[in-house]
Write a protein that holds these residues in place. Structure first.
Motif, PDB file in Angstrom:
ATOM      1  N   ILE A   1       1.193 -34.327 -28.928  1.00  0.00           N
ATOM      2  CA  ILE A   1       1.082 -33.272 -30.300  1.00  0.00           C
ATOM      3  C   ILE A   1       0.035 -34.537 -31.417  1.00  0.00           C
ATOM      4  CG2 ILE A   1       1.924 -33.184 -32.785  1.00  0.00           C
ATOM      5  CD1 ILE A   1       4.042 -31.440 -31.367  1.00  0.00           C
ATOM      6  N   GLY A   2      -1.137 -33.968 -31.749  1.00  0.00           N
ATOM      7  CA  GLY A   2      -2.055 -34.696 -33.139  1.00  0.00           C
ATOM      8  C   GLY A   2      -2.772 -35.872 -31.989  1.00  0.00           C
TER       9      GLY A   2
ATOM     10  N   SER B   1       2.809 -39.673 -25.892  1.00  0.00           N
ATOM     11  CA  SER B   1       4.226 -39.993 -26.394  1.00  0.00           C
ATOM     12  C   SER B   1       5.802 -39.996 -25.073  1.00  0.00           C
ATOM     13  CB  SER B   1       5.327 -39.381 -27.441  1.00  0.00           C
ATOM     14  OG  SER B   1       4.202 -39.909 -28.363  1.00  0.00           O
ATOM     15  N   VAL B   2       5.074 -40.833 -24.113  1.00  0.00           N
ATOM     16  CA  VAL B   2       5.782 -41.300 -22.850  1.00  0.00           C
ATOM     17  C   VAL B   2       5.854 -42.344 -22.359  1.00  0.00           C
ATOM     18  CG1 VAL B   2       4.995 -40.731 -20.428  1.00  0.00           C
ATOM     19  CG2 VAL B   2       4.655 -38.707 -21.916  1.00  0.00           C
TER      20      VAL B   2
ATOM     21  N   ARG C   1       0.099 -41.638 -13.480  1.00  0.00           N
ATOM     22  CA  ARG C   1       0.533 -40.070 -13.478  1.00  0.00           C
ATOM     23  C   ARG C   1       0.322 -39.343 -15.230  1.00  0.00           C
ATOM     24  NH1 ARG C   1       6.723 -37.954 -12.896  1.00  0.00           N
ATOM     25  NH2 ARG C   1       5.546 -35.548 -13.538  1.00  0.00           N
ATOM     26  N   LEU C   2      -0.109 -40.358 -15.786  1.00  0.00           N
ATOM     27  CA  LEU C   2      -0.837 -39.619 -17.166  1.00  0.00           C
ATOM     28  C   LEU C   2      -1.902 -39.519 -16.858  1.00  0.00           C
ATOM     29  CD1 LEU C   2       0.844 -40.320 -20.018  1.00  0.00           C
ATOM     30  CD2 LEU C   2      -1.006 -42.394 -19.998  1.00  0.00           C
TER      31      LEU C   2
ATOM     32  N   VAL D   1       9.699 -37.688 -27.419  1.00  0.00           N
ATOM     33  CA  VAL D   1       9.048 -39.150 -26.261  1.00  0.00           C
ATOM     34  C   VAL D   1       9.771 -38.511 -24.783  1.00  0.00           C
ATOM     35  CG1 VAL D   1       9.747 -41.399 -26.127  1.00  0.00           C
ATOM     36  CG2 VAL D   1       9.061 -40.569 -28.133  1.00  0.00           C
ATOM     37  N   PHE D   2       9.574 -37.836 -23.716  1.00  0.00           N
ATOM     38  CA  PHE D   2       9.309 -38.424 -22.903  1.00  0.00           C
ATOM     39  C   PHE D   2       9.481 -39.895 -21.757  1.00  0.00           C
ATOM     40  CE2 PHE D   2       8.185 -38.410 -17.746  1.00  0.00           C
ATOM     41  CZ  PHE D   2       9.049 -36.891 -17.453  1.00  0.00           C
ATOM     42  N   THR D   3      10.316 -40.144 -20.896  1.00  0.00           N
ATOM     43  CA  THR D   3      10.887 -41.822 -20.519  1.00  0.00           C
ATOM     44  C   THR D   3      10.884 -40.579 -19.139  1.00  0.00           C
ATOM     45  OG1 THR D   3      12.561 -41.780 -22.878  1.00  0.00           O
ATOM     46  CG2 THR D   3      12.341 -43.432 -21.296  1.00  0.00           C
TER      47      THR D   3
END
Ligand SMILES: Nc1nc2c(ncn2[C@@H]2O[C@H](COP(=O)(O)OP(=O)(O)OP(=O)(O)O)[C@@H](O)[C@H]2O)c(=O)[nH]1
Ligand SMILES: [Mg+2]
Length: 254
Positions: free
Chosen positions: A121-122, A126-127, A134-135, A204-206
């Motif tokens: 978002i925005g 947030s990972v 991977r990102l 937030v993805f962890t």
């Protein structure tokens, strides 16, 4: 508050499933349906034992690994036959924080048909715990799919999301046949195209702490082709609609 069902697909998640189950259930906001594809590590048995002592937990055992998409479709159908109004998708590897659940349920209660937990978002990312490759794959995949499908959503592939009963009832679930990330894109596209209300909330993805990813070359290939397949499908249905209208007009004139 809508009656919520958290659907947890599992394949080889024996280390994380107990934590996910206890964290989800401690919120007291939702029942849980675990869909296990005969995991060789005994995840299905762990879920079964849990269901024996907690009536809020249900288990669907399938005979073998049949893919994430078909697991969710089976879970949606199971919940639609019962009295649930809010259907939540969540990974069983602790990548999705159960503490976010109230926000999803609240948005469905306020009238959203699809609530996506977005990592992007925005313009923010947030990972936690992904390497650059991977990102890049995830971020580029989202930009690619959004551009081809003219979508304003920032995270079409996120697997942490909630659907209203209406959204699932109006989606032809039998026609959704994607397996991996493509399934998430296809569901979001169908719901937006049907004019239903989609909303994104930040999450937030962890990265998973244990177990192994089920991501494969096939899953990526499927997601690359899906936007083209969806565009073609919508062009075909527009042509069919125009031809149908022409036929009706002709019959009315004649
Ligand atoms: N029932 C079932 N569950 C599956 C299948 N494939 C993956 N899953 C589950 O779906 C969830 C997401 O799969 P992951 O392997 O974590 O894939 P991912 O989150 O996209 O990838 P990572 O970021 O690498 O973890 C996990 O809970 C898996 O156990 C399947 O074929 N059947
Ligand atoms: Mg995962």
């Amino acid at each position: 508050m809508p009656k919520a069902l958290v659907i947890l697909p599992t394949y080889m998640e024996k280390d994380t499933l107990p934590t996910v189950l206890s964290k989800v259930l401690s919120q007291g906001l939702a029942d849980v349906l675990v869909i296990d594809d005969n995991s060789p590590d005994g995840t299905g048995q762990i879920a079964g034992a849990w269901a024996m002592r907690d009536p809020r937990v249900h288990v669907m055992n399938r005979p073998g690994k049949m893919g994430l998409g078909t697991a969710y479709v089976a879970g949606f159908r199971w919940g639609l036959e019962r009295d649930y109004d809010c259907f939540i998708e969540m990974d069983s590897d602790m990548s999705h924080d159960p503490r976010d659940l109230p926000r999803f349920i609240e948005e469905i209660g306020k009238g959203a048909d699809l609530v996506i937990g977005s990592r992007y978002i925005g313009g923010k990312i947030s990972v936690v715990g992904w390497d650059f490759r991977r990102l890049l794959l995830s971020k580029f995949g989202n930009i690619y799919a959004s551009a081809l499908l003219c979508s304003r959503l920032s995270d079409l592939t996120s697997g942490y999301r909630a659907f209203s009963r209406k959204a699932l009832e109006r989606t032809a679930l039998g026609e959704v046949n994607s397996g991996g990330y493509a399934f998430q894109i296809e569901m979001a596209y169908n719901i937006c195209r049907a004019g239903m209300k989609a909303k994104e909330i930040p999450i937030v993805f962890t990265e998973r702490a244990s177990g192994t990813s089920k991501m494969s070359r096939e899953i990526i290939k499927e997601a690359v082709w899906l936007p083209w397949r969806l565009r073609l499908r919508s062009i075909k249905s527009s042509i069919r609609r125009v031809l149908g209208l022409k036929k009706i007009n002709k019959e009315a004139r004649g």
